[in-house]
Design a protein around this motif. Structure first.
Motif, PDB file in Angstrom:
ATOM      1  N   SER A 172     -10.158  -0.699 -51.770  1.00 49.81           N
ATOM      2  CA  SER A 172     -11.241  -0.482 -52.303  1.00 49.81           C
ATOM      3  C   SER A 172     -12.504   0.409 -51.028  1.00 49.81           C
ATOM      4  O   SER A 172     -13.017   0.933 -51.375  1.00 49.81           O
ATOM      5  CB  SER A 172     -12.373  -1.396 -52.971  1.00 49.81           C
ATOM      6  OG  SER A 172     -10.564  -1.520 -53.583  1.00 49.81           O
ATOM      7  N   LEU A 173     -12.581  -0.087 -49.631  1.00 49.47           N
ATOM      8  CA  LEU A 173     -13.183   0.249 -48.736  1.00 49.47           C
ATOM      9  C   LEU A 173     -13.044   1.928 -48.747  1.00 49.47           C
ATOM     10  O   LEU A 173     -14.095   2.193 -48.789  1.00 49.47           O
ATOM     11  CB  LEU A 173     -13.340  -0.574 -47.498  1.00 49.47           C
ATOM     12  CG  LEU A 173     -13.335  -1.997 -47.928  1.00 49.47           C
ATOM     13  CD1 LEU A 173     -13.322  -2.799 -46.367  1.00 49.47           C
ATOM     14  CD2 LEU A 173     -14.918  -1.942 -48.865  1.00 49.47           C
ATOM     15  N   PHE A 174     -11.760   2.302 -48.313  1.00 50.71           N
ATOM     16  CA  PHE A 174     -12.102   3.834 -48.451  1.00 50.71           C
ATOM     17  C   PHE A 174     -12.496   4.407 -49.706  1.00 50.71           C
ATOM     18  O   PHE A 174     -13.302   5.523 -49.505  1.00 50.71           O
ATOM     19  CB  PHE A 174     -10.299   4.315 -48.889  1.00 50.71           C
ATOM     20  CG  PHE A 174      -9.427   3.685 -47.796  1.00 50.71           C
ATOM     21  CD1 PHE A 174     -10.195   4.311 -46.063  1.00 50.71           C
ATOM     22  CD2 PHE A 174      -8.500   2.496 -47.170  1.00 50.71           C
ATOM     23  CE1 PHE A 174      -9.010   4.026 -44.754  1.00 50.71           C
ATOM     24  CE2 PHE A 174      -7.881   1.824 -46.025  1.00 50.71           C
ATOM     25  CZ  PHE A 174      -8.257   2.968 -45.275  1.00 50.71           C
ATOM     26  N   PHE A 175     -12.668   4.094 -50.939  1.00 48.23           N
ATOM     27  CA  PHE A 175     -13.143   4.766 -52.149  1.00 48.23           C
ATOM     28  C   PHE A 175     -14.469   4.173 -52.098  1.00 48.23           C
ATOM     29  O   PHE A 175     -15.316   5.693 -52.201  1.00 48.23           O
ATOM     30  CB  PHE A 175     -11.796   4.285 -53.268  1.00 48.23           C
ATOM     31  CG  PHE A 175     -10.434   4.458 -53.219  1.00 48.23           C
ATOM     32  CD1 PHE A 175     -10.540   5.973 -53.304  1.00 48.23           C
ATOM     33  CD2 PHE A 175      -9.474   3.986 -53.220  1.00 48.23           C
ATOM     34  CE1 PHE A 175      -9.250   6.567 -53.670  1.00 48.23           C
ATOM     35  CE2 PHE A 175      -8.169   4.312 -53.468  1.00 48.23           C
ATOM     36  CZ  PHE A 175      -8.649   5.302 -53.650  1.00 48.23           C
ATOM     37  N   ILE A 176     -15.238   3.713 -52.434  1.00 51.57           N
ATOM     38  CA  ILE A 176     -16.386   2.854 -52.615  1.00 51.57           C
ATOM     39  C   ILE A 176     -17.407   3.755 -51.266  1.00 51.57           C
ATOM     40  O   ILE A 176     -18.052   4.217 -51.082  1.00 51.57           O
ATOM     41  CB  ILE A 176     -16.491   1.567 -52.499  1.00 51.57           C
ATOM     42  CG1 ILE A 176     -15.730   0.989 -53.454  1.00 51.57           C
ATOM     43  CG2 ILE A 176     -17.543   1.588 -52.973  1.00 51.57           C
ATOM     44  CD1 ILE A 176     -16.287  -0.032 -54.060  1.00 51.57           C
ATOM     45  N   PHE A 177     -17.066   3.720 -49.842  1.00 50.18           N
ATOM     46  CA  PHE A 177     -17.602   3.757 -48.835  1.00 50.18           C
ATOM     47  C   PHE A 177     -17.078   5.292 -48.813  1.00 50.18           C
ATOM     48  O   PHE A 177     -18.688   6.244 -48.233  1.00 50.18           O
ATOM     49  CB  PHE A 177     -17.032   3.497 -47.301  1.00 50.18           C
ATOM     50  CG  PHE A 177     -18.471   1.413 -47.752  1.00 50.18           C
ATOM     51  CD1 PHE A 177     -19.289   1.685 -47.791  1.00 50.18           C
ATOM     52  CD2 PHE A 177     -17.736   0.702 -48.350  1.00 50.18           C
ATOM     53  CE1 PHE A 177     -20.052  -0.076 -47.588  1.00 50.18           C
ATOM     54  CE2 PHE A 177     -18.147  -0.631 -47.866  1.00 50.18           C
ATOM     55  CZ  PHE A 177     -19.527  -0.401 -48.247  1.00 50.18           C
ATOM     56  N   GLY A 178     -16.211   5.648 -48.902  1.00 51.78           N
ATOM     57  CA  GLY A 178     -15.299   6.847 -48.842  1.00 51.78           C
ATOM     58  C   GLY A 178     -16.737   8.012 -49.464  1.00 51.78           C
ATOM     59  O   GLY A 178     -17.179   8.863 -49.808  1.00 51.78           O
ATOM     60  N   ALA A 179     -16.769   7.043 -51.032  1.00 47.47           N
ATOM     61  CA  ALA A 179     -17.567   7.918 -51.896  1.00 47.47           C
ATOM     62  C   ALA A 179     -18.762   7.833 -51.126  1.00 47.47           C
ATOM     63  O   ALA A 179     -19.336   9.452 -51.470  1.00 47.47           O
ATOM     64  CB  ALA A 179     -17.819   7.328 -52.766  1.00 47.47           C
ATOM     65  N   PHE A 180     -19.432   8.108 -50.425  1.00 45.11           N
ATOM     66  CA  PHE A 180     -21.258   8.245 -49.893  1.00 45.11           C
ATOM     67  C   PHE A 180     -21.069   9.504 -49.055  1.00 45.11           C
ATOM     68  O   PHE A 180     -22.159   9.966 -48.609  1.00 45.11           O
ATOM     69  CB  PHE A 180     -21.363   6.392 -48.997  1.00 45.11           C
ATOM     70  CG  PHE A 180     -21.777   5.490 -49.573  1.00 45.11           C
ATOM     71  CD1 PHE A 180     -22.778   5.894 -50.571  1.00 45.11           C
ATOM     72  CD2 PHE A 180     -21.136   4.475 -50.055  1.00 45.11           C
ATOM     73  CE1 PHE A 180     -22.996   4.807 -51.780  1.00 45.11           C
ATOM     74  CE2 PHE A 180     -21.830   3.621 -51.500  1.00 45.11           C
ATOM     75  CZ  PHE A 180     -22.728   3.388 -51.639  1.00 45.11           C
ATOM     76  N   LEU A 181     -19.785   9.770 -48.653  1.00 42.77           N
ATOM     77  CA  LEU A 181     -19.764  11.090 -47.513  1.00 42.77           C
ATOM     78  C   LEU A 181     -19.749  12.974 -48.516  1.00 42.77           C
ATOM     79  O   LEU A 181     -19.973  13.402 -48.087  1.00 42.77           O
ATOM     80  CB  LEU A 181     -19.119  11.097 -46.531  1.00 42.77           C
ATOM     81  CG  LEU A 181     -19.276  10.738 -45.369  1.00 42.77           C
ATOM     82  CD1 LEU A 181     -18.058  10.470 -44.570  1.00 42.77           C
ATOM     83  CD2 LEU A 181     -19.867  11.136 -44.272  1.00 42.77           C
ATOM     84  N   ILE A 182     -19.115  12.075 -49.504  1.00 46.65           N
ATOM     85  CA  ILE A 182     -18.602  13.407 -50.795  1.00 46.65           C
ATOM     86  C   ILE A 182     -20.052  14.759 -50.916  1.00 46.65           C
ATOM     87  O   ILE A 182     -20.015  15.318 -50.252  1.00 46.65           O
ATOM     88  CB  ILE A 182     -18.678  12.549 -51.881  1.00 46.65           C
ATOM     89  CG1 ILE A 182     -17.188  12.190 -51.811  1.00 46.65           C
ATOM     90  CG2 ILE A 182     -17.980  13.498 -52.573  1.00 46.65           C
ATOM     91  CD1 ILE A 182     -16.640  11.366 -52.872  1.00 46.65           C
ATOM     92  N   PRO A 183     -21.853  13.504 -50.874  1.00 45.45           N
ATOM     93  CA  PRO A 183     -22.202  14.106 -51.341  1.00 45.45           C
ATOM     94  C   PRO A 183     -22.759  15.903 -49.532  1.00 45.45           C
ATOM     95  O   PRO A 183     -23.285  16.594 -50.061  1.00 45.45           O
ATOM     96  CB  PRO A 183     -23.779  13.761 -51.367  1.00 45.45           C
ATOM     97  CG  PRO A 183     -23.357  12.411 -51.708  1.00 45.45           C
ATOM     98  CD  PRO A 183     -21.507  12.352 -51.176  1.00 45.45           C
ATOM     99  N   PHE A 184     -21.842  14.931 -48.899  1.00 46.52           N
ATOM    100  CA  PHE A 184     -22.389  15.853 -47.204  1.00 46.52           C
ATOM    101  C   PHE A 184     -21.891  17.039 -47.053  1.00 46.52           C
ATOM    102  O   PHE A 184     -21.451  17.993 -46.404  1.00 46.52           O
ATOM    103  CB  PHE A 184     -23.032  15.022 -46.072  1.00 46.52           C
ATOM    104  CG  PHE A 184     -23.715  14.374 -46.742  1.00 46.52           C
ATOM    105  CD1 PHE A 184     -24.735  14.313 -46.712  1.00 46.52           C
ATOM    106  CD2 PHE A 184     -23.265  12.771 -46.202  1.00 46.52           C
ATOM    107  CE1 PHE A 184     -26.060  13.305 -47.372  1.00 46.52           C
ATOM    108  CE2 PHE A 184     -24.509  11.617 -47.106  1.00 46.52           C
ATOM    109  CZ  PHE A 184     -25.459  11.930 -46.785  1.00 46.52           C
ATOM    110  N   LEU A 185     -19.963  16.523 -48.088  1.00 42.75           N
ATOM    111  CA  LEU A 185     -19.014  17.802 -47.813  1.00 42.75           C
ATOM    112  C   LEU A 185     -19.121  19.181 -48.816  1.00 42.75           C
ATOM    113  O   LEU A 185     -19.513  18.008 -49.963  1.00 42.75           O
ATOM    114  CB  LEU A 185     -18.384  17.082 -47.782  1.00 42.75           C
ATOM    115  CG  LEU A 185     -18.346  16.072 -46.882  1.00 42.75           C
ATOM    116  CD1 LEU A 185     -17.044  15.191 -46.585  1.00 42.75           C
ATOM    117  CD2 LEU A 185     -17.970  16.024 -45.578  1.00 42.75           C
TER     118      LEU A 185
END
Lengths: 83, 612
Positions: free
Chosen positions: B8-21
């Motif tokens: 889950s950490l890949f997805f949940i923490f991964g989601a926080f970077l999406i706005p910057f890419l």
């Protein structure tokens, strides 16, 4: 390949051309049911060859007629029903 | 070497970077994260990981056994497929919501205690609701709110059940629940079957899924109902009521599906129907039946995802979601049609397609249990599945009367996503071995026996005969069908009337009482306190302190400068005056201010107890 597929479907002018092969398949399915080994039969009807064909046909008719009946009598509304 | 890493950490923490890419970086990032999570799950071994103590209870993030692994495999595979299918989407909010949604469902799958389960359960509801809101149309937003409210209802039932369960057993560990018929048992069951879309608690699904975004509905079709199947398999195997609820579900979904003209709503009703098989399997509770439920969930995620992807591609390219307005688009979307048909044959349990190797297990389990009616009704429902998804829908969408719509195939990424799902549907159908190897119990089941194959073909081919005979009756019309959502959509009118008339009057009356008594008294009381505090205590304290100082200074006045002492005394007095003023401000008589101070105090108290 895809173009040939489209051409093949286009070449079928109406559903009647498909009838003969379709009926042949139906007959083959019922016939093959006479020759299979039934080791898993749990109920008496599982021993009757062609039972599944009959039951499948009945099921289909029942589902269409019953759901359409309930739908038209009761469930189906105009699209703006909730607006 | 890390022993275990929560996917889950890949997805949940991964989601926080999406706005910057953005653009290519974002696309690569999305794929890399999902593939990393897939690899993480594939390399996992069984065990209990990430166990912590939290306010006196054990919380377990990583309860890894064969059951949770089977679901985690298919969840991460589907995440990869869904992300590829959604690569062209520029709305980053949808990517974030999808990531949070997938991540929280994996969190539920690996949760070893009710607390963790509940937290992830709720994140799932909110993240998935965004996938409906993201369509940004009035109809979708309304459906999204109904969806969310229904899940909040389910969540509250679940939470109540968990609390009662904790009071009763003193344990928060999530596992097999004792069938004692207690309120806790039923509340947790209701919380779970809301998400499993068991009628009459299913209407959120068929209401919201057709309104979601094209790619959002693909994700939704996979996760919510299947996490519910997972928790049911773990906690409620052998619950008799589920046998009958599940059997009714299969036919309920099929019956409603034949009435639909919105093809994603038709497919949504088939989710209800297919999850019915899994719920029946859970109710039967034998090893064969539970294997059947898990394997059917596995194959279902792939073929239902593919069905929604195919339907979504048609909506994306034609902008049309209604069967009565489509027809003849096989000419311009042949690849989409072939991929859709693979999913259609899979859901219908056609031999050599994936549904065949999983659905037949559940039917066989019902037969082995000598439940004749259940077995017969399940077979009848499979006839209805073939009828609507594989015959009626493609006939009126791709063939039938030519609507004159000319379009083209969807973008390549959509085709690739669908291609992977189609490949897996066929691969599992032909080689069921790897799927059977990951099931929770040892498999002694051979799907490809002569009587299974001819039996299935008999059902399906003669269903086709019935379809062609009654095809006129099946022509789609522009209508909608009412379902149990009627009670809260039309019923809301009654509710609003009650709210506008008796309750409004009552509220006015209560408000008056509140104003007169509560506000007035509080103000008077605080005013009184303030005066007492001000005149007696503060003045007293200041005077007392001043007097002591004066007495002391009268003795030592030669040593200290009187003015400094006076200044000090005045400062202390000023401080107390200021403090009193602040205290008076908090007594404004406004409820929200009281609530704020209560929350603040509560927060301080809780954090004190948590971190001391």
């Amino acid at each position: 390949m895809i173009k040939r597929f489209i051409d093949f479907v286009d070449s079928i002018k109406n559903m009647n051309e498909l009838r003969r092969p379709f009926y042949i398949i139906l007959v083959l399915v019922v016939l093959s049911d006479f020759f299979v080994h039934r080791e898993h039969a749990a109920f008496f009807w599982d021993h009757i060859p062609g039972w599944s064909a009959l039951y499948g046909f009945i099921s289909c008719i029942v589902i269409i007629l019953v759901s359409k009946f309930i739908g038209h009598e009761w469930l189906l509304k105009e699209e703006d029903y909730y607006d | 070497m890390i022993e275990w890493f929560h996917p889950s950490l890949f997805f949940i923490f991964g989601a926080f970077l999406i706005p910057f890419l953005k653009d290519k970086v974002l696309k690569t990032y999305l794929i890399v994260i999902t593939v990393l999570a897939l690899i993480d799950v594939l390399l996992m071994s069984e065990g209990i990981y990430w166990k912590y103590s939290f306010i006196g209870n054990e919380i377990i993030f990583g309860n890894v056994d064969k059951l949770s692994l089977a679901f985690a495999y298919v969840f991460t595979i589907m995440a990869c497929i869904g992300v590829i299918y959604a690569l062209h989407v520029n709305d980053r909010g949808q990517h974030i919501a999808a990531f949070l949604y997938v991540g929280s469902s994996l969190g539920v799958i690996f949760a070893g205690d009710y607390f963790t389960l509940f937290v992830f359960w709720e994140i799932m509801a909110f993240a998935s609701a965004y996938l409906v809101f993201a369509k940004r149309e009035r109809v979708a937003i309304e459906a999204g709110f109904r969806y969310l409210l229904f899940h909040i209802f389910g969540g509250v039932c679940l939470l109540g059940g968990i609390i009662l369960h904790y009071i009763g057993t003193g344990s928060l560990l999530f596992g097999l629940i004792e069938k004692d018929g207690s309120l806790a048992f039923y509340l947790i069951l209701i919380g779970f079957i809301v998400n499993a879309a068991v009628p009459p608690l299913h209407a959120w699904l068929t209401d919201a899924y057709p309104e979601g975004t094209i790619t959002g509905s693909v994700f939704m079709s996979a996760y919510t109902t299947k996490t519910a199947v997972y928790v049911l398999v773990r906690a409620f195997p052998g619950t008799e009521a589920l046998v009958w609820l599940g059997t009714i579900m299969t036919l309920y979904g099929v019956m409603y599906a034949t009435l639909q003209s919105d093809f994603r709503r038709l497919l949504a009703y088939h989710i209800v129907s297919q999850v019915g098989y899994m719920v029946t399997g859970v109710g039967l509770g034998t090893e064969l039946a539970l294997n059947g439920s898990v394997s059917h969930a596995f194959t279902h995620i792939l073929y239902k995802g593919l069905l929604f992807m195919g339907a979504g591609s048609v909506i994306y390219m034609t902008g049309n979601r209604r069967l009565d307005q489509l027809g003849g688009i096989y000419k311009t979307m042949p690849i989409t049609m072939i991929l859709y048909m693979i999913a259609g044959f899979s859901i219908s349990a056609f031999p050599l397609f994936s549904g065949f190797v999983s659905k037949s297990m559940i039917v066989a389990a019902a037969s082995h249990d000598h439940r004749a009616i259940v077995a017969l009704l399940l077979i009848m429902a499979s006839s209805g599945t073939f009828l609507s998804t594989t015959l009626k829908l493609p006939y009126f969408m791709f063939f039938g009367k030519d609507s004159g719509i000319r379009t083209q195939e969807p973008p390549l990424n959509m085709l690739i996503g669908m291609g992977i799902a189609a490949f897996l549907c066929i691969a599992i159908g032909i080689f069921p071995g790897p799927l059977y190897a990951v099931l929770p119990h040892p498999v002694h089941f051979e799907p490809y026996t002569g009587d299974h194959v001819t039996g299935s073909l008999g059902i399906l081919m003669f269903t086709a005969l019935g379809f062609f005979m009654l095809i006129k009756r099946l022509e789609p019309h522009p209508t909608i069908s009412i379902d149990t959502d009627w009670f809260y959509r039309k019923g809301s009118n009654i509710f609003m009337w009650v709210a506008n008339n008796p309750i409004a009057a009552y509220e006015g009356y209560i408000g008056e009482i509140y104003n007169v008594w509560f506000t007035y008294l509080t103000l008077k009381f605080s005013d009184f306190l303030w005066r007492v505090f001000d005149s007696r205590i503060i003045d007293g304290a200041v005077n007392g302190v001043a007097r002591i100082y004066l007495i002391i200074t009268s003795f030592v006045w030669r040593i200290f400068d009187v003015r400094i002492i006076d200044g000090l005394v005045n400062d202390i007095a000023d401080f107390w005056m200021d403090f009193g003023g602040v205290a008076r401000f908090s007594q404004t008589g406004m409820v929200r201010n009281y609530a704020f101070f209560m929350l603040l105090g509560g927060g301080i108290l809780i954090s004190y107890y948590l971190f001391r």
